[in-house]
Write a protein that holds these residues in place. Sequence first.
Motif, PDB file in Angstrom:
ATOM      1  N   ASN A 347     -13.188   0.908  -3.774  1.00  0.00           N
ATOM      2  CA  ASN A 347     -12.396   2.126  -3.985  1.00  0.00           C
ATOM      3  C   ASN A 347     -11.576   2.472  -2.739  1.00  0.00           C
ATOM      4  O   ASN A 347     -10.425   2.906  -2.846  1.00  0.00           O
ATOM      5  CB  ASN A 347     -13.307   3.294  -4.377  1.00  0.00           C
ATOM      6  CG  ASN A 347     -13.836   3.146  -5.800  1.00  0.00           C
ATOM      7  OD1 ASN A 347     -13.375   2.291  -6.546  1.00  0.00           O
ATOM      8  ND2 ASN A 347     -14.804   3.955  -6.159  1.00  0.00           N
ATOM      9  N   ALA A 348     -12.178   2.270  -1.556  1.00  0.00           N
ATOM     10  CA  ALA A 348     -11.438   2.552  -0.313  1.00  0.00           C
ATOM     11  C   ALA A 348     -10.244   1.599  -0.189  1.00  0.00           C
ATOM     12  O   ALA A 348      -9.138   1.997   0.201  1.00  0.00           O
ATOM     13  CB  ALA A 348     -12.376   2.421   0.893  1.00  0.00           C
ATOM     14  N   LEU A 349     -10.464   0.339  -0.549  1.00  0.00           N
ATOM     15  CA  LEU A 349      -9.371  -0.642  -0.503  1.00  0.00           C
ATOM     16  C   LEU A 349      -8.268  -0.243  -1.496  1.00  0.00           C
ATOM     17  O   LEU A 349      -7.069  -0.380  -1.206  1.00  0.00           O
ATOM     18  CB  LEU A 349      -9.921  -2.031  -0.861  1.00  0.00           C
ATOM     19  CG  LEU A 349      -8.975  -3.198  -0.638  1.00  0.00           C
ATOM     20  CD1 LEU A 349      -8.725  -3.419   0.862  1.00  0.00           C
ATOM     21  CD2 LEU A 349      -9.540  -4.487  -1.255  1.00  0.00           C
ATOM     22  N   SER A 350      -8.682   0.292  -2.614  1.00  0.00           N
ATOM     23  CA  SER A 350      -7.716   0.695  -3.638  1.00  0.00           C
ATOM     24  C   SER A 350      -6.951   1.948  -3.208  1.00  0.00           C
ATOM     25  O   SER A 350      -5.761   2.089  -3.512  1.00  0.00           O
ATOM     26  CB  SER A 350      -8.424   0.936  -4.971  1.00  0.00           C
ATOM     27  OG  SER A 350      -9.243  -0.159  -5.259  1.00  0.00           O
ATOM     28  N   ASP A 351      -7.619   2.860  -2.479  1.00  0.00           N
ATOM     29  CA  ASP A 351      -6.904   4.020  -1.906  1.00  0.00           C
ATOM     30  C   ASP A 351      -5.788   3.513  -0.997  1.00  0.00           C
ATOM     31  O   ASP A 351      -4.663   4.006  -1.018  1.00  0.00           O
ATOM     32  CB  ASP A 351      -7.854   4.873  -1.038  1.00  0.00           C
ATOM     33  CG  ASP A 351      -8.766   5.748  -1.886  1.00  0.00           C
ATOM     34  OD1 ASP A 351      -8.443   5.970  -3.063  1.00  0.00           O
ATOM     35  OD2 ASP A 351      -9.817   6.197  -1.357  1.00  0.00           O
ATOM     36  N   ARG A 352      -6.166   2.509  -0.207  1.00  0.00           N
ATOM     37  CA  ARG A 352      -5.187   1.919   0.707  1.00  0.00           C
ATOM     38  C   ARG A 352      -4.024   1.297  -0.086  1.00  0.00           C
ATOM     39  O   ARG A 352      -2.855   1.468   0.290  1.00  0.00           O
ATOM     40  CB  ARG A 352      -5.913   0.863   1.556  1.00  0.00           C
ATOM     41  CG  ARG A 352      -5.039   0.173   2.549  1.00  0.00           C
ATOM     42  CD  ARG A 352      -5.830  -0.867   3.314  1.00  0.00           C
ATOM     43  NE  ARG A 352      -4.881  -1.684   4.050  1.00  0.00           N
ATOM     44  CZ  ARG A 352      -5.049  -2.107   5.278  1.00  0.00           C
ATOM     45  NH1 ARG A 352      -6.149  -1.811   5.933  1.00  0.00           N
ATOM     46  NH2 ARG A 352      -4.134  -2.839   5.866  1.00  0.00           N
TER      47      ARG A 352
END
Length: 447
Positions: A347-352
Amino acid sequence: MSAANLSDLRNAGMATEPSASEALYQRALQVMPGGCSRNVILRKPHPLYAASGRGCHVTDIEGRTWLDFANNMGSQIHGHAPASVVEAVQRQLENGTAFSMGTEAEIRYAEYMCRRMLNAERIRFCNSGTEAVMCAIKAARAFTDRPKIAKVEGAYHGLYDYAEVSQTASPKSWGALERPASVPVASGTPASALAEVVIVPFNDTARALAILDEHAATLAGIVIDLIPHRVGVIPADEGFVNALGAWAARNGALLICDEVITFRTTYSGAQQRYAVRPDLTALGKMIGGGFPVGAIAGREEVMRVFDPSVSPIRLPHSGTFSANPITMVAGLATMEQFDEKAVDELNALSDRARSQLREAIATASIAACVTGAGSMFRIHMKAVPPENYRSAYPTAAESERLNKLIGLLEDQGILLINTGTGMLSTAMGSAEIDRLSDAMLQALRRL
Ligand SMILES: Cc1ncc(COP(=O)(O)O)c(C=O)c1O
């Protein structure tokens, strides 16, 4: 162009040798209507044909390697051929793939999913998301003894006659917002099926409740995808979902969450982010570890409709390949690897990804925007992010620009779903996100 036409041109020296993909497509057209078994693979001038996949890359039969943000419509949460799944499947393959007997693999996976999910005291497996949604709807009908379901305009829930109503509604057919029309998808859909499906607008609590009230005595359940792809990959508002849940509880109907895609967004599914708990949840895609799957899970009292030891049995349920051990071991290996840490990191990678895509759009100064949540994003060729199916619905010009953009990304080896949606996999890292946003900037500049 037919194979005959192609060979005529070739004989006349007017055509070069067709590519391997073109040749395959010509063969496919002779044996399958439209040349395929799932329309989603179609693209112009012919489909891509996969040779192999590993991690976040797929190589096609032309030898071209793609960075895969489509991930088989979101099913490949760890990308392609993850080692843990390959190993589990190979072990099971040697012991047989399907039996007229139960297997411990099924029970082990059921135990795991009941522990992991919220409000899943019981679970049953089937073979696709379509089947899971269909079974959940039939379970709601069997439990309530009522015929109708309500669903959100534009939401995709698979191919079941009732579940697909209004999935492709258009400005010509969708009717007034106060009372959206029940629009058929397939030719020949019985009018009686349309009459049993009540359509509500997304994230519009007042209008939705007013519509539901008109059908209070006959509604078996409300089906909701909490971040519906075709509606625009927009998260459902907390107030909207809670209101639907409270309405269902007050009126003796069930709340059914379709988490076929959204289960990827939070450890226990997108429903974890909401106060209300569904009576039933439909699952699919990722939980099969790359193999065909569906599942229905929910409260024991409701799931008892499937219990054949209760006489008379209320909802007979079978399936030749349901809970086959290959899917069960692949699914368990996949889900164990997609633990809380993996979910958070993805999810953090997707926020990025969403943030870098927005930067690319701002830099290129193009009328486009990015929606999404969890490990999903969607590009819209609209200056302002849409809020529901009607505002997400692309104009002809927007569709044309999106198709062009997707083509320009493909020229750079980036594969998206044809709606402009991307589904990340844990096989990706920041280098892949940088590649995506760089490619997006290049594509936007060339639009
Ligand atoms: C939310 C949702 N529900 C149901 C389905 C149907 O699943 P399947 O394609 O496995 O039948 C899909 C498929 O894309 C989906 O996205």
